[in-house]
Structures are given as structure tokens and as C-alpha cells.
Design an enzyme around this catalytic site. Structure first.
Site, mmCIF file in Angstrom:
data_model
loop_
_atom_site.group_PDB
_atom_site.id
_atom_site.type_symbol
_atom_site.label_atom_id
_atom_site.label_comp_id
_atom_site.label_asym_id
_atom_site.label_seq_id
_atom_site.Cartn_x
_atom_site.Cartn_y
_atom_site.Cartn_z
ATOM 1 N N GLU A 95 0.823 -1.212 0.000
ATOM 2 C CA GLU A 95 0.000 0.000 0.000
ATOM 3 C C GLU A 95 0.859 1.265 0.000
ATOM 4 O O GLU A 95 1.721 1.432 0.869
ATOM 5 C CB GLU A 95 -0.912 -0.016 1.246
ATOM 6 C CG GLU A 95 -1.926 1.122 1.258
ATOM 7 C CD GLU A 95 -2.835 1.074 2.492
ATOM 8 O OE1 GLU A 95 -2.937 0.025 3.155
ATOM 9 O OE2 GLU A 95 -3.447 2.123 2.775
ATOM 10 N N LYS B 159 -6.847 -0.704 11.919
ATOM 11 C CA LYS B 159 -6.285 -1.135 10.626
ATOM 12 C C LYS B 159 -5.116 -0.229 10.266
ATOM 13 O O LYS B 159 -4.082 -0.681 9.776
ATOM 14 C CB LYS B 159 -7.367 -1.112 9.542
ATOM 15 C CG LYS B 159 -6.954 -1.791 8.241
ATOM 16 C CD LYS B 159 -6.174 -0.878 7.290
ATOM 17 C CE LYS B 159 -5.852 -1.584 5.989
ATOM 18 N NZ LYS B 159 -5.063 -0.732 5.073
ATOM 19 N N ASP C 131 5.484 -13.747 12.439
ATOM 20 C CA ASP C 131 4.186 -14.345 12.121
ATOM 21 C C ASP C 131 3.144 -13.233 12.281
ATOM 22 O O ASP C 131 2.651 -12.971 13.370
ATOM 23 C CB ASP C 131 3.913 -15.513 13.072
ATOM 24 C CG ASP C 131 2.579 -16.204 12.776
ATOM 25 O OD1 ASP C 131 1.704 -15.577 12.135
ATOM 26 O OD2 ASP C 131 2.428 -17.355 13.201
ATOM 27 N N HIS D 46 -2.818 10.824 0.218
ATOM 28 C CA HIS D 46 -2.879 9.432 -0.210
ATOM 29 C C HIS D 46 -2.888 9.327 -1.731
ATOM 30 O O HIS D 46 -2.194 8.513 -2.313
ATOM 31 C CB HIS D 46 -4.165 8.813 0.344
ATOM 32 C CG HIS D 46 -4.063 7.345 0.549
ATOM 33 N ND1 HIS D 46 -3.853 6.777 1.778
ATOM 34 C CD2 HIS D 46 -4.148 6.315 -0.315
ATOM 35 C CE1 HIS D 46 -3.803 5.479 1.658
ATOM 36 N NE2 HIS D 46 -3.984 5.169 0.399
HETATM 37 P P1 NDP Z 1 10.779 -22.244 16.854
HETATM 38 O O1 NDP Z 1 10.075 -23.512 16.828
HETATM 39 O O2 NDP Z 1 11.753 -22.009 15.773
HETATM 40 O O3 NDP Z 1 11.457 -22.147 18.271
HETATM 41 C C1 NDP Z 1 12.453 -21.205 18.543
HETATM 42 C C2 NDP Z 1 13.718 -21.959 18.876
HETATM 43 O O4 NDP Z 1 14.784 -21.052 19.000
HETATM 44 C C3 NDP Z 1 13.602 -22.630 20.213
HETATM 45 O O5 NDP Z 1 13.179 -23.947 20.026
HETATM 46 C C4 NDP Z 1 15.009 -22.563 20.766
HETATM 47 O O6 NDP Z 1 15.578 -23.836 20.565
HETATM 48 C C5 NDP Z 1 15.739 -21.591 19.879
HETATM 49 N N1 NDP Z 1 16.351 -20.474 20.614
HETATM 50 C C6 NDP Z 1 17.626 -20.038 20.461
HETATM 51 N N2 NDP Z 1 17.875 -18.993 21.267
HETATM 52 C C7 NDP Z 1 16.747 -18.726 21.943
HETATM 53 C C8 NDP Z 1 16.392 -17.742 22.904
HETATM 54 N N3 NDP Z 1 17.266 -16.815 23.338
HETATM 55 N N4 NDP Z 1 15.125 -17.741 23.380
HETATM 56 C C9 NDP Z 1 14.230 -18.637 22.949
HETATM 57 N N5 NDP Z 1 14.516 -19.615 22.048
HETATM 58 C C10 NDP Z 1 15.763 -19.666 21.534
HETATM 59 O O7 NDP Z 1 9.825 -21.001 16.902
HETATM 60 P P2 NDP Z 1 8.720 -20.641 17.958
HETATM 61 O O8 NDP Z 1 8.561 -21.630 19.047
HETATM 62 O O9 NDP Z 1 8.985 -19.248 18.320
HETATM 63 O O10 NDP Z 1 7.399 -20.746 17.077
HETATM 64 C C11 NDP Z 1 7.140 -19.758 16.115
HETATM 65 C C12 NDP Z 1 6.641 -20.423 14.856
HETATM 66 O O11 NDP Z 1 5.451 -21.154 15.140
HETATM 67 C C13 NDP Z 1 6.270 -19.404 13.832
HETATM 68 O O12 NDP Z 1 6.841 -19.776 12.608
HETATM 69 C C14 NDP Z 1 4.748 -19.485 13.779
HETATM 70 O O13 NDP Z 1 4.301 -19.142 12.497
HETATM 71 C C15 NDP Z 1 4.490 -20.908 14.134
HETATM 72 N N6 NDP Z 1 3.192 -21.282 14.683
HETATM 73 C C16 NDP Z 1 2.262 -20.349 15.102
HETATM 74 C C17 NDP Z 1 1.050 -20.754 15.636
HETATM 75 C C18 NDP Z 1 0.119 -19.709 16.148
HETATM 76 O O14 NDP Z 1 0.476 -18.557 16.221
HETATM 77 N N7 NDP Z 1 -1.118 -20.059 16.530
HETATM 78 C C19 NDP Z 1 0.703 -22.185 15.757
HETATM 79 C C20 NDP Z 1 1.760 -23.068 15.347
HETATM 80 C C21 NDP Z 1 2.935 -22.620 14.823
HETATM 81 P P3 NDP Z 1 16.498 -24.505 21.698
HETATM 82 O O15 NDP Z 1 15.873 -24.177 23.004
HETATM 83 O O16 NDP Z 1 16.470 -25.941 21.386
HETATM 84 O O17 NDP Z 1 17.838 -23.853 21.492
#
Ligand code: NDP
Length: 429
Positions: free
Chosen positions: A83, A270, A286, A383
Site C-alpha cells: 500500500e 487497521k 508471524d 494518499h
Molecule cells: P521455533 O520452533 O523455531 O522455536 C524457537 C527456537 O529457537 C527454540 O526452540 C530454541 O531452541 C531456539 N532459541 C535459540 N535462542 C533462543 C532464545 N534466546 N530464546 C528462545 N529460544 C531460543 O519457533 P517458535 O517456538 O517461536 O514458534 C514460532 C513459529 O510457530 C512461527 O513460525 C509461527 O508461524 C508458528 N506457529 C504459530 C502458531 C500460532 O500462532 N497459533 C501455531 C503453530 C505454529 P532450543 O531451546 O532448542 O535452542
């Protein structure tokens, strides 16, 4: 103050000049610049690893929101949006707020809610008591599923049991929901939380003899709120030949309107999300989760309302915004998309909470620009001037003539593709 000095007049530069300036001033390598501009962004192979049945990738314009100052720090904000006028609006309002000291913002720790729905548990009070009695066991169990997160200081911190009225269940029982409060640190957290919820659900069934159905995070991230505020002396608002006090009154009237009327509040919000979604896209967030959280929060009282409000106080216009922002600086598409990595470099590698402060401020800036125009001369003037360029392009105008065609459309007061074709025909003789 990089935002103010080196980026003044940025909008008047050619594409090449802008790229050269950004690379030089922000210290981007050729590869980082190419990632940011999309020249070497998300390739088909990366797209293939991200979604199912992938064919390729889709492009959108990326621009820079300028002049943003939040908690004393200057930011250049990459923004992705189709936009016209959003990036200009944010930059304009940010400059105005910057001249009054900038935005003051804060973001709560990354506390998210994970939900477990329990049914067929018998007596509600008994079930609630049994779950609460096992509180520390359940928290330990959830945390054992994410040891890394706990080591970083995050993890499940508390739980609550909620009994809700719901449409008739099998036993006519109230809906029982266990809420886990989970600190996801630098992650948005959906996957982290869902893993924990699925892991602890069987134990909740054992404890109560009930049956668990849903186990998932809530996108109403109301324990992870961000707030931003700006205070602008009214005299700085004067424009369009109007005194600042008149402009301030228009803005306060816009705020009243949004507070009283959900039809207006939806449009008010919005506009806020125009800014927030654009920086969310550029930083790989997301944005559906952010949207869901924002609108659910706007309706938290049972009546949908505005995420920001404006008031006049001691000769100043005071704007405030508050909304949930579940943002991540790790995980998800952040690791995959080279443009996202470059965007984080442009932003100075903020953490999730600092990023939330910036997002809230971008939303408030966009809102200020909108209500300022709406409460005075109307939104179409500015706009349409910006929209005219994309209308000129849609009409098949070659790049070297876009500005001329757009200017004529605005001059003639009709910004339509048909008219652009006619103007183009006249130019071509
Ligand atoms: P991830 O699954 O990628 O998890 C983030 C990973 O980052 C953790 O597992 C952790 O792994 C690692 N990590 C490294 N450093 C850090 C830190 N400092 N703090 C926290 N984690 C760290 O992503 P999210 O769990 O954030 O999930 C987001 C995704 O889920 C998005 O892509 C979203 O679109 C999707 N999603 C959204 C839904 C919704 O909104 N309703 C439903 C389902 C999925 P480790 O601890 O092993 O190092």
C-alpha cells in the site's frame, strides 16, 4: 542520530542512490544489500524448504521507515507493504515525534499462554483443586520438555485453572482450561509452547481422570504487552495553514470517535496495523499471530475498541498505544530468509522486547499520521498523490514517465487507470 542526518532527503534519491547510501551508512556488505533489496533474497530452493507444494516465491515492495526515535535510540525500519503512503506516513509522523523527543516505549517480558482443554473431569471444584495441587509437578514436567529454554531463564512459570461457561458439553460441565504461563524469551514461542502443552496433557488426564482435547498456545498474548507514548507540543502540529491547536482537536476527536464506535475503531486499528504488519513482514514475524492478538486485545472488554488513544494535556498532544506483541528474534523463518537477516542488521540486532517497543512506536506513528490528516484536511489529498504512481504503473507507464503521469493525474483530480492511459497517450503524442 543516523536517522535524521544521513536520511534527510532520502525520498528524493534514485533507487541506486538510496541503495548506495544505505549500504554505506549502515555498513551493509554487497550480499546484505542484495538480500535486503530482494535481488538475492529468498530463492526458490529456500521457499521449497519452507512450505508445502512450493512453486516459488512472491515479492512485495520493501522501503525504509525513517526518523524513528524510541527510548533515545534512532532506528531505520525496513517495511514491506503493497500500500502506498504507509511508509511516508510513518516517516513523517516519526520525524514530528522525533522533534519532540521521540517515543517512550516499554515491553513486558515474553510471557505467553499455553492452553489445555480438559473435559469429562467430574466435579469442577475437585478437578481444579487436583490440578492446582500438582502445580509444581506440572511446571517441572513442562520445563523438562524445554531444558534449553529454562537454562536461558525462560520456561513455564505458573499455571491457572479457568472454568468457563460454554455451549453444552457431553456432561453439561463447564469448560475447564488449564493456562500455563510460559516465558519464551527471544522466541515468538508457538512451537515451544505447543510441545510443552502436548507433553503435559497426559499427566493432567491421569490426575483428573478427564480427557484432554486441545493443547496449543493462545494468540491473545495479553501477558506480553508493549506500550509506546509520545508527547508533542501543540505548536509543532500546525500545518495546512491551521494552528496546532486545531489539528490537535481533530486528532482528539478521532480518538473519541474510535473509543465510542467499533465501526471506527476497526479502521483506526487497521491503520495502526498498516505500520506494524509492514515491519513484521520485513523482520520475518508471524503477522497473523500479531493481528489475531491485536484484535482480540482490542475486544478484551467485550466491546471492540482502539489500540491507541490521543488526548490534550498542558498544551501538548499525548498519544498512547498498548497491544500484545509476540515477536521473535530466533526460530521460524528468521533463520531461513536472507532478507530478514539483513533487516535485523539494519535495525541494529534488537532483542525481542526492544523490537516490540519499536513495533508499538511504528504503529503509533502510523496512527498519528492518519488521524492528523483525517481530523483536518482529509486523507485523500496525501494518499492520492502517492497512489497515483502505482496507478500510473498499472496503466503501463514506462518508468521514466511515471512521475509525470502521476503528477498529471493528481492535477486533474482523477487518479484512475483509464485516465492514466489517456494521459500516457497524450504524452506519447
Ligand atoms: P521455533 O520452533 O523455531 O522455536 C524457537 C527456537 O529457537 C527454540 O526452540 C530454541 O531452541 C531456539 N532459541 C535459540 N535462542 C533462543 C532464545 N534466546 N530464546 C528462545 N529460544 C531460543 O519457533 P517458535 O517456538 O517461536 O514458534 C514460532 C513459529 O510457530 C512461527 O513460525 C509461527 O508461524 C508458528 N506457529 C504459530 C502458531 C500460532 O500462532 N497459533 C501455531 C503453530 C505454529 P532450543 O531451546 O532448542 O535452542
Amino acid at each position: 542520530d543516523i536517522s535524521r542526518s544521513i536520511f534527510s532527503g532520502f525520498h528524493r534519491l534514485s533507487l541506486e542512490e538510496r541503495c548506495a547510501r544505505v549500504a554505506a551508512e549502515l555498513g551493509l556488505s554487497d550480499a546484505e544489500l542484495a538480500a535486503l533489496t530482494g535481488e538475492e533474497g529468498l530463492g526458490a530452493e529456500k521457499a521449497y524448504s519452507m512450505v508445502e507444494n512450493a512453486l516459488g516465491y512472491f515479492s512485495l515492495p520493501l522501503g525504509l521507515g525513517l526518523h524513528l526515535r524510541v527510548n533515545g535510540r534512532a532506528y531505520v525500519a525496513p517495511m514491506v507493504i503493497e500500500e502506498a503512503s504507509v511508509i511516508a506516513a510513518v516517516s513523517f509522523a516519526a520525524k514530528l515525534v522525533g522533534s519532540a523527543g521521540g517515543f517512550i516505549a516499554e515491553a513486558e517480558p515474553s510471557l505467553m499462554v499455553g492452553q489445555i482443554q480438559l473435559t469429562r473431569y467430574g466435579d469442577p471444584a475437585w478437578a481444579q483443586e487436583h490440578i492446582l495441587a500438582a502445580r509444581s509437578e506440572l511446571l517441572d514436567l513442562a520445563n523438562a520438555l524445554q531444558p534449553q529454554l529454562v537454562r536461558r531463564g525462560g520456561g513455564a512459570k505458573d499455571l491457572e485453572v479457568r472454568l468457563l461457561d460454554a455451549p453444552e458439553g457431553p456432561q453439561g460441565e463447564p469448560l475447564l482450561v488449564v493456562h500455563f504461563l510460559i516465558d519464551t524469551q527471544e522466541a515468538m514461542g508457538a512451537n515451544l509452547i505447543n510441545t510443552m502443552m502436548e507433553g503435559v496433557a497426559p499427566r493432567i488426564e491421569e490426575l483428573t481422570g478427564g480427557r484432554v482435547f486441545l493443547r496449543i498456545l493462545s494468540n491473545l498474548a495479553d501477558r506480553r504487552l508493549a506500550r509506546s507514548r509520545c508527547v508533542i507540543p501543540e505548536e509543532l502540529l500546525s500545518d495546512y495553514g491551521m494552528p496546532g491547536a486545531d489539528i490537535a482537536e481533530g486528532i482528539v476527536q478521532a480518538s473519541r470517535f474510535a473509543q465510542a464506535d467499533p465501526y471506527r475503531a476497526a479502521t483506526h486499528n487497521k491503520g495502526i496495523m498498516n505500520g506494524i504488519d509492514a515491519i513484521a513482514l520485513a523482520t520475518g514475524q508471524d503477522w497473523r499471530a500479531i493481528e489475531a492478538g491485536a484484535h482480540a486485545y482490542a475486544a478484551r472488554t467485550g466491546r471492540y475498541g482502539p489500540l491507541s488513544t490521543w488526548k490534550r494535556e498542558d498544551g501538548n498532544l499525548v498519544g498512547e498505544i498498548e497491544l500484545p506483541l509476540a515477536l521473535g528474534t530466533v526460530g521460524g523463518p528468521l533463520l531461513v530468509h536472507p532478507g530478514v537477516k539483513a533487516a535485523f542488521k539494519v535495525l541494529g540486532q534488537p532483542g525481542a522486547r526492544e523490537l516490540a517497543c519499536l513495533f508499538a512506536s511504528v504503529g503509533l506513528a502510523q496512527n498519528l499520521a492518519a488521524v492528523r490528516a483525517l481530523g483536518s484536511v482529509g486523507i485523500q489529498k496525501g494518499h492520492m498523490a502517492l497512489h497515483a504512481r502505482s496507478v500510473a504503473v498499472s496503466a503501463g507507464t514506462p518508468p521514466e514517465w511515471v512521475e509525470t503521469v502521476a503528477a498529471r493525474l493528481v492535477q486533474q483530480g482523477e487518479v484512475k487507470v483509464d485516465r492514466a492511459r489517456r494521459v500516457l497517450g497524450e504524452l506519447k503524442g
